[in-house]
Design an enzyme around this catalytic site. Sequence first.
Site, PDB file in Angstrom:
ATOM      1  N   GLY A   5      -6.171  18.858  35.528  1.00  0.00           N
ATOM      2  CA  GLY A   5      -7.524  18.482  35.874  1.00  0.00           C
ATOM      3  C   GLY A   5      -8.618  19.152  35.066  1.00  0.00           C
ATOM      4  CG  MET A   8      -9.109  20.876  25.354  1.00  0.00           C
ATOM      5  SD  MET A   8      -7.378  21.200  24.879  1.00  0.00           S
ATOM      6  CE  MET A   8      -6.860  19.530  24.388  1.00  0.00           C
ATOM      7  N   PRO A   9     -12.165  19.247  25.210  1.00  0.00           N
ATOM      8  CG  PRO A   9     -14.077  20.240  24.317  1.00  0.00           C
ATOM      9  CD  PRO A   9     -12.877  20.537  25.178  1.00  0.00           C
ATOM     10  CB  ALA A  10     -10.414  14.553  22.090  1.00  0.00           C
ATOM     11  CG  LEU A  11     -13.132  16.705  16.575  1.00  0.00           C
ATOM     12  CD1 LEU A  11     -11.866  16.682  15.733  1.00  0.00           C
ATOM     13  CD2 LEU A  11     -14.172  15.749  16.001  1.00  0.00           C
ATOM     14  N   GLY A  12     -11.456  19.498  18.079  1.00  0.00           N
ATOM     15  CA  GLY A  12     -11.760  20.915  18.024  1.00  0.00           C
ATOM     16  C   GLY A  12     -11.824  21.437  16.607  1.00  0.00           C
ATOM     17  N   GLY A  14     -10.271  24.476  14.055  1.00  0.00           N
ATOM     18  CA  GLY A  14      -9.210  25.452  13.881  1.00  0.00           C
ATOM     19  C   GLY A  14      -9.549  26.491  12.835  1.00  0.00           C
ATOM     20  CG  ASP A  39      -6.141  26.391  17.751  1.00  0.00           C
ATOM     21  OD1 ASP A  39      -5.437  26.513  18.762  1.00  0.00           O
ATOM     22  OD2 ASP A  39      -5.717  26.621  16.589  1.00  0.00           O
ATOM     23  CE1 TYR A  44      -2.567  30.547  13.332  1.00  0.00           C
ATOM     24  CE2 TYR A  44      -4.678  29.838  14.223  1.00  0.00           C
ATOM     25  CZ  TYR A  44      -3.354  29.581  13.935  1.00  0.00           C
ATOM     26  OH  TYR A  44      -2.824  28.348  14.251  1.00  0.00           O
ATOM     27  CE  LYS A  69      -1.956  28.535  17.504  1.00  0.00           C
ATOM     28  NZ  LYS A  69      -3.373  28.086  17.654  1.00  0.00           N
ATOM     29  CG  HIS A 102       1.885  30.535  17.210  1.00  0.00           C
ATOM     30  ND1 HIS A 102       0.888  31.329  16.701  1.00  0.00           N
ATOM     31  CD2 HIS A 102       1.911  29.445  16.423  1.00  0.00           C
ATOM     32  CE1 HIS A 102       0.337  30.738  15.647  1.00  0.00           C
ATOM     33  NE2 HIS A 102       0.947  29.606  15.459  1.00  0.00           N
TER      34      HIS A 102
END
Length: 288
Positions: A5, A8-12, A14, A39, A44, A69, A102
Amino acid sequence: MLNNGIEMPALGFGVFQTPPEVTTEAVRAALETGYRLIDTAAAYGNEREVGHALRLSGLPRDEVFVETKVWISDFGYSETLHAFEKSAKKLGLERIDLLILHQALPSRFELTLEAYRALETLHAEGRVRAIGVSNFMEDHLSALLEVASLIPAVNQIEVHPYFSQVGVQKADAARGIVTQAWSPIGGITSYRGGGSRTFDDPAIGQIASDHGKTAAQVMIRWHLQQGRSAIPKSVRAERIAENFDVFDFELSTAELDILDGLDTGVRGGPEPEEVTLEAFGREIAEAV
């Protein structure tokens, strides 16, 4: 909308392979452009800089969806709980929107299961809003769900026109898991060297020309129209803005079919079964 529920935005945006010294400015540019999904990952090495950009943006915390992650070196129940603490402190956040494993770590899958159990604990305690996985193949998902209490909300995998992993996408969809594409515009086909690049593909180029868009914009639109989340990366402000400018056109069914037909079956990233602690283990620094 995720399976628990949470929206989350579809386009992010990275930050894989984005050096720490340029991460803050890149994320600031993304947030100024309009991205509201960021993300990152412990491996990283730039979580701290992502957090700095979030604070500099001045945006309310609940307006930005942050995902990170846990690296395989921190798998295990107590280890993963501590991995959350490290990431949260580096990001400067008390709660993380989406926390992901990850890799599946097939050679030590018992550690993977313990790590996921830790994610479930963090979710139950309200310290993360959603949990997920990355680079999990169909058999990894099946094995996880034999013992998991929560179905992952997201499976982040390599998806671009040259490698679309249809089987994994179907396995995700059957379980209500959102497929999130890393290397969504096939950047991995460029910086890994050799072979053809998605950006130079004549079919993609023709579709882009027909819409007055770039190849990258066409590929991002392909993801969104097929229900995937996508997290393109860049360190150039103009490219960051370009990748977000994908909401004023629509690909036809025929064009989507053309893009689907470009799949080569060749993976750009590491083979999931070959990810081991011996080959890929690395220490994730403490947050100091």
